[in-house]
Design an enzyme around this catalytic site. Structure first.
Site, PDB file in Angstrom:
ATOM      1  CE  LYS B  91      46.019  22.746 -22.811  1.00 41.54           C
ATOM      2  NZ  LYS B  91      46.408  23.710 -21.757  1.00 41.54           N
ATOM      3  CB  SER B 162      49.538  25.145 -23.105  1.00 37.32           C
ATOM      4  OG  SER B 162      48.673  24.979 -21.978  1.00 37.32           O
ATOM      5  CB  SER B 186      47.817  27.523 -20.315  1.00 39.92           C
ATOM      6  OG  SER B 186      49.210  27.400 -20.411  1.00 39.92           O
TER       7      SER B 186
END
Lengths: 71, 486
Positions: B91, B162, B186
């Site tokens: 990420k 996210s 997330s």
């Protein structure tokens, strides 16, 4: 290291939904009122847990260590 | 969006269906090389990226060099650990040495490449992991949409967030496992809507050093994989006290997440907190959740009705802490570069700024109360885990980000975090894994929540359910259109 941009975004273009760089940081006052009201509702959701003899913080595991579940 | 799918012949990629364990066995016997595995992953990325946009940037050259090093180590008889030669997506809020950490924000377009790895990246690098690239994140990990990434099960829909790019990449096979972060759901949210497995560990179990913060006292770092076993295996390579992250913690008595994975769940007490966790949940999600319970009972689990009265309070605590701490994280840069922030993030930061110090202190103290409340709840019912739906709905259309209830509309950010956030306040470990598909072929997620530092039990229950239910192993139909190996 060679970095290659993801194929999704041709050079010089913005991916969909990219923030508008020209927009202001300011929010309309009506929108600010809405988010403030949302936060006030969240604060109210835990108001019943308030007690003056409760410490500000405890070591993380302390809340569990004194219980069967925490051992 | 489907029209954008690359119509060229798909590469031979059956290795992408291997678990980390099976891939590792092949790598160690020499029947597969890390380079060949990476080639398959990158081939899948070329096929899927035009429609899915899971990656902010691919790092093909660096990944090939890492794979070559892993192969050389295998040939030399060096076993660096279970992640050696395994392709991992990262990420784009994690520092990876020599790569800019852009956090999905224009405010960081000009940021210099990171000079060091985040601790968790460094740990994986030492174990020979191969980093495929930086996956798309919602701007600064603050939200659940993850533009421009899309959902592999329907590219007109969002992948959640996210950590949306990480979950989408795992779902299509453009990496075997990916790193995510979870402050209000997330990791679990994108796992739920992409049919993957997301494991949020106990707060403090995994170092956050080198990971851009969203909310210091709530942030956690964990893996997203295809199976519970893959997620548990990856987590085992990430944990440990970090002298450079004072929030890291460990329970010396705790078993690794993989421990006892195949022991079954005979006699395991599984709490079902309805109430808050059943309100404003779509009927098909509730039906799928109810269908899980007899499966768990059939495996020997003891289903215990166990409503938790403080769930809404815990959610409120997490929301307030999250918003206020986020506002503090971004205070200086918002003043300087606010015009580069997206409107959704700016609204969140304004929300945080609207909360006074007194209410923030109240939230900190209430967090202690909700943790104690959960501890009492678990003890009173003698629970090993709790189960809930991960989300009240499935993946939403990207151009219609509202959940419609009988009593009104709910924005996606509220709906998606609602059932996850209470466990960020309590700091408990929680996993999301597939619990079925709706009539449109969109996956539902089952959330399993454990006692602090008991990731092993969370994964044990998840693994038992996963194997019994049979949802694992499906690939999005997007791939079936072009590949006989999907």
């Amino acid at each position: 290291m060679t970095m290659t941009d993801a194929a999704a975004t041709p050079p010089g273009t913005d991916p969909p939904g990219t923030p508008d760089a020209t927009s202001s940081t300011a929010m309309p006052s009506s929108a600010q009122s809405v988010v403030a009201a949302d936060m006030a509702e969240m604060v109210a959701s835990f108001a019943h847990l308030d007690a003056v003899d409760m410490p500000l913080t405890l070591p993380y595991r302390a809340a569990w260590a004194d219980t069967e579940a925490g051992r | 969006m489907n029209d954008l799918v690359d119509a060229s012949p798909a590469p031979e990629v059956p290795v992408l269906d291997l678990s980390i364990l099976d891939a590792g066995q092949r790598l160690r016997t020499g029947s597969l090389t890390a380079t060949a595995l990476l080639d398959a992953v990158l081939g899948r990325a070329r096929q899927s990226e035009p429609a899915i946009h899971a990656y902010a940037s691919l790092a093909e050259d660096a990944a090939r060099a890492q794979a070559a090093v892993a192969d050389e180590a295998f040939r030399a008889g060096q076993d660096l650990g279970p992640m050696q030669g395994i392709p991992v997506g990262v990420k784009d809020i994690f520092d990876v040495r020599d790569v800019p950490t852009r956090c999905g924000s224009r405010a960081r377009d000009a940021v210099m490449p990171a000079t060091d790895d985040a601790t968790v990246v460094a740990r994986l690098r030492r174990q020979g992991a191969v980093f495929t690239g930086k996956t798309v994140t919602q701007e600064f990990a603050a939200g659940v949409v993850s533009v421009p990434a899309r959902n592999p099960w329907d590219p007109d829909r969002i992948p959640g967030g996210s950590s949306g790019g990480s979950a989408a990449a795992v779902a299509v096979g453009s990496c075997l496992v990916a790193l995510g972060s979870d402050t209000g759901g997330s990791i679990r949210i994108p796992a739920s809507v992409t049919g993957t497995v997301g494991l949020k560990p106990t707060y403090g179990l995994v170092s956050k050093r080198g990971v851009f913060p969203l909310s210091w006292s709530l942030d956690t770092v964990g893996p997203i994989g295809r199976t519970v076993e893959d997620a548990a295996m990856a987590l085992g390579s990430m944990t440990g006290i970090d002298p450079l992250d004072p929030t890291t913690a460990a329970d010396p008595d705790a078993a690794p997440a993989l421990a006892g994975l195949d022991m079954g769940i005979e006699g395991v007490r599984i709490g079902v907190p309805r109430g808050f966790f059943a309100e404003r949940v779509m009927p098909d999600v509730l039906a799928a959740f109810e269908a899980c319970l007899p499966v768990l009972a059939g495996l020997g689990g003891e289903i215990v009705e166990a409503d938790w009265a403080d769930a809404a309070a815990a959610r409120g605590v997490a929301m307030v802490l999250n918003r206020v701490e986020s506002a503090a994280v971004h205070a200086a840069s918002l003043d300087r570069d606010g015009h580069l922030y997206g409107p959704d993030l700016r609204e969140r930061l304004v929300a945080g700024q609207s909360v006074g110090a007194v209410d923030y202190i109240r939230a900190l103290r209430a967090r202690v109360a909700v943790r104690e409340s959960m501890a009492r709840h678990v003890a009173a019912h003698r629970l090993h885990v709790l189960v809930t739906p991960t989300l009240p709905t499935t993946a939403l259309l990207a151009d219609d980000l509202v959940v419609r209830h009988d009593d009104g509309d709910e924005p996606v950010g509220s709906a998606y975090t609602r059932l996850c956030q209470p466990f960020n306040a309590t700091g408990q470990p929680a996993i999301s894994l597939p619990m079925g598909f709706d009539r449109n072929g969109l996956p539902f997620g089952l959330q399993i929540v454990g006692r602090p530092f008991d990731e092993a039990m969370v994964c044990r229950v998840g693994n038992a359910y996963e194997r019994a239910a049979g949802w694992v192993g499906r690939r999005p139909p997007l791939l079936l259109r072009n590949s006989s190996h999907a």
